[in-house]
Design an enzyme around this catalytic site. Structure first.
Site, PDB file in Angstrom:
ATOM      1  N   LYS A  11       0.827  -1.207   0.000  1.00  0.00           N
ATOM      2  CA  LYS A  11       0.000   0.000   0.000  1.00  0.00           C
ATOM      3  C   LYS A  11       0.869   1.268   0.000  1.00  0.00           C
ATOM      4  CE  LYS A  11      -4.071  -2.279   1.979  1.00  0.00           C
ATOM      5  NZ  LYS A  11      -5.118  -2.253   3.049  1.00  0.00           N
ATOM      6  N   TYR A  51     -12.173  -2.316  -4.178  1.00  0.00           N
ATOM      7  CA  TYR A  51     -12.751  -2.493  -2.840  1.00  0.00           C
ATOM      8  C   TYR A  51     -14.279  -2.363  -2.849  1.00  0.00           C
ATOM      9  CZ  TYR A  51      -8.297  -2.665  -0.253  1.00  0.00           C
ATOM     10  OH  TYR A  51      -7.079  -3.041   0.276  1.00  0.00           O
ATOM     11  N   PHE A  59     -15.853   3.195   6.489  1.00  0.00           N
ATOM     12  CA  PHE A  59     -14.445   3.529   6.218  1.00  0.00           C
ATOM     13  C   PHE A  59     -14.123   3.586   4.717  1.00  0.00           C
ATOM     14  CE2 PHE A  59     -14.705  -1.102   7.034  1.00  0.00           C
ATOM     15  CZ  PHE A  59     -14.215  -1.601   5.836  1.00  0.00           C
ATOM     16  N   ARG A  87      -1.942 -14.394   3.967  1.00  0.00           N
ATOM     17  CA  ARG A  87      -2.767 -13.765   5.014  1.00  0.00           C
ATOM     18  C   ARG A  87      -2.098 -13.958   6.381  1.00  0.00           C
ATOM     19  NH1 ARG A  87      -7.158 -10.372   3.700  1.00  0.00           N
ATOM     20  NH2 ARG A  87      -8.067 -10.927   5.708  1.00  0.00           N
ATOM     21  N   THR A  93      -5.838  -7.291  10.282  1.00  0.00           N
ATOM     22  CA  THR A  93      -6.106  -5.998   9.639  1.00  0.00           C
ATOM     23  C   THR A  93      -5.637  -4.830  10.508  1.00  0.00           C
ATOM     24  OG1 THR A  93      -8.073  -7.038   8.708  1.00  0.00           O
ATOM     25  CG2 THR A  93      -7.953  -4.636   8.557  1.00  0.00           C
ATOM     26  N   ASN A 114      -2.356   0.228   6.683  1.00  0.00           N
ATOM     27  CA  ASN A 114      -1.928  -1.074   7.215  1.00  0.00           C
ATOM     28  C   ASN A 114      -1.044  -1.892   6.258  1.00  0.00           C
ATOM     29  OD1 ASN A 114      -3.918  -1.856   5.475  1.00  0.00           O
ATOM     30  ND2 ASN A 114      -5.140  -2.968   6.970  1.00  0.00           N
ATOM     31  N   HIS A 117      -2.204  -5.523   1.258  1.00  0.00           N
ATOM     32  CA  HIS A 117      -3.453  -6.228   0.971  1.00  0.00           C
ATOM     33  C   HIS A 117      -3.122  -7.655   0.557  1.00  0.00           C
ATOM     34  CE1 HIS A 117      -7.186  -7.543  -0.883  1.00  0.00           C
ATOM     35  NE2 HIS A 117      -6.440  -7.967  -1.888  1.00  0.00           N
ATOM     36  N   GLU A 128      -9.286 -10.909  -8.239  1.00  0.00           N
ATOM     37  CA  GLU A 128      -8.394  -9.767  -8.008  1.00  0.00           C
ATOM     38  C   GLU A 128      -7.175  -9.805  -8.943  1.00  0.00           C
ATOM     39  OE1 GLU A 128      -7.531  -9.803  -3.814  1.00  0.00           O
ATOM     40  OE2 GLU A 128      -9.571  -9.199  -3.290  1.00  0.00           O
TER      41      GLU A 128
HETATM   42  P1  RTP Z   1      -7.221  -5.882   2.776  1.00  0.00           P
HETATM   43  O1  RTP Z   1      -8.510  -6.199   2.019  1.00  0.00           O
HETATM   44  O2  RTP Z   1      -6.726  -4.500   2.477  1.00  0.00           O
HETATM   45  O3  RTP Z   1      -6.201  -6.963   2.553  1.00  0.00           O
HETATM   46  O4  RTP Z   1      -7.507  -5.899   4.331  1.00  0.00           O
HETATM   47  P2  RTP Z   1      -8.293  -6.996   5.164  1.00  0.00           P
HETATM   48  O5  RTP Z   1      -8.814  -8.074   4.262  1.00  0.00           O
HETATM   49  O6  RTP Z   1      -7.445  -7.398   6.301  1.00  0.00           O
HETATM   50  O7  RTP Z   1      -9.508  -6.128   5.726  1.00  0.00           O
HETATM   51  P3  RTP Z   1     -10.907  -5.771   5.032  1.00  0.00           P
HETATM   52  O8  RTP Z   1     -11.982  -6.096   6.006  1.00  0.00           O
HETATM   53  O9  RTP Z   1     -10.996  -6.360   3.664  1.00  0.00           O
HETATM   54  O10 RTP Z   1     -10.842  -4.189   4.923  1.00  0.00           O
HETATM   55  C1  RTP Z   1     -10.183  -3.543   3.851  1.00  0.00           C
HETATM   56  C2  RTP Z   1      -9.394  -2.395   4.387  1.00  0.00           C
HETATM   57  O11 RTP Z   1     -10.278  -1.417   4.911  1.00  0.00           O
HETATM   58  C3  RTP Z   1      -9.707  -0.813   6.062  1.00  0.00           C
HETATM   59  N1  RTP Z   1     -10.564  -1.024   7.214  1.00  0.00           N
HETATM   60  N2  RTP Z   1     -10.794  -0.096   8.070  1.00  0.00           N
HETATM   61  N3  RTP Z   1     -11.753   1.384  10.298  1.00  0.00           N
HETATM   62  C4  RTP Z   1     -12.103   0.120  10.145  1.00  0.00           C
HETATM   63  O12 RTP Z   1     -12.832  -0.458  10.918  1.00  0.00           O
HETATM   64  C5  RTP Z   1     -11.603  -0.605   8.994  1.00  0.00           C
HETATM   65  N4  RTP Z   1     -11.879  -1.857   8.710  1.00  0.00           N
HETATM   66  C6  RTP Z   1     -11.205  -2.126   7.568  1.00  0.00           C
HETATM   67  C7  RTP Z   1      -8.377  -1.467   6.317  1.00  0.00           C
HETATM   68  O13 RTP Z   1      -7.358  -0.623   5.808  1.00  0.00           O
HETATM   69  C8  RTP Z   1      -8.457  -2.754   5.543  1.00  0.00           C
HETATM   70  O14 RTP Z   1      -7.188  -3.179   5.107  1.00  0.00           O
HETATM   71 MG    MG Z   2      -9.893  -7.668   2.502  1.00  0.00          MG
END
Ligand code: RTP
Ligand code: MG
Length: 143
Positions: A11, A51, A59, A87, A93, A114, A117, A128
């Site tokens: 990122k 996304y 968010f 992962r 996350t 963070n 991805h 993706e």
């Molecule tokens: P990513 O898709 O980026 O790999 O991250 P992830 O699966 O671990 O988390 P995901 O639930 O898919 O969320 C995508 C991105 O959104 C941001 N986020 N912010 N403030 C919040 O509660 C919140 N929750 C998610 C994070 O930057 C996350 O990587």
């Molecule tokens: Mg995700």
């Protein structure tokens, strides 16, 4: 176990902090092989499309703003169990909840910024990867 491919994005925070190589070394040490890579500054439409599953979440606007704030490195990783393995080495996350030694524990500053991805399922990995790369851009690793 089977050989899988997963999509990784380093990122804008990682790129801005000049930590591309440091994060890639975690990926390579885990035995994952890079089979495609490109640096790219995502447009708003590209980030929103990528996304889209989160578009109703509170968010979403901040996520799109962050993901378009600077260039990212988009990669396809290949290896045994690649989706789950990546992962696992990314960590949770929220970096505060990420296990010690994971990429997010060591490089991420917040849940918003963070570091990386990774696809969350084999089915989503296929979608993706196709979002960013043509089949001809993937370089199978024979050794
Ligand atoms: P990513 O898709 O980026 O790999 O991250 P992830 O699966 O671990 O988390 P995901 O639930 O898919 O969320 C995508 C991105 O959104 C941001 N986020 N912010 N403030 C919040 O509660 C919140 N929750 C998610 C994070 O930057 C996350 O990587
Ligand atoms: Mg995700």
């Amino acid at each position: 176990m089977s050989v899988e491919r997963t999509l990784s994005i380093l990122k804008p925070d990682v790129v801005a902090k000049n930590q591309i190589g440091a994060v890639i070394s975690y990926i390579e040490k885990a035995g994952l092989k890079i089979v495609a890579a490109r640096m790219q500054h995502l447009t708003k439409a590209e980030a929103e499309g990528f996304y889209a599953v989160h578009k109703e979440r509170p968010f979403f606007a901040d996520l799109v703003r962050f993901m378009t704030s600077g260039p990212v490195v988009v990669m396809v990783l290949e290896g045994e169990n690649a989706v789950a393995k990546y992962r696992e080495i990314m960590g949770a996350t929220d970096p505060k909840k990420a296990a010690p030694g994971t990429i997010r524990a060591d490089f991420a500053s917040s849940i918003d910024e963070n570091a990386c991805h990774g696809s969350d399922s084999l089915e989503n990995a296929k979608i993706e990867i196709a979002y960013f790369f043509r089949t001809t851009e993937l370089c199978p690793r024979t050794r």
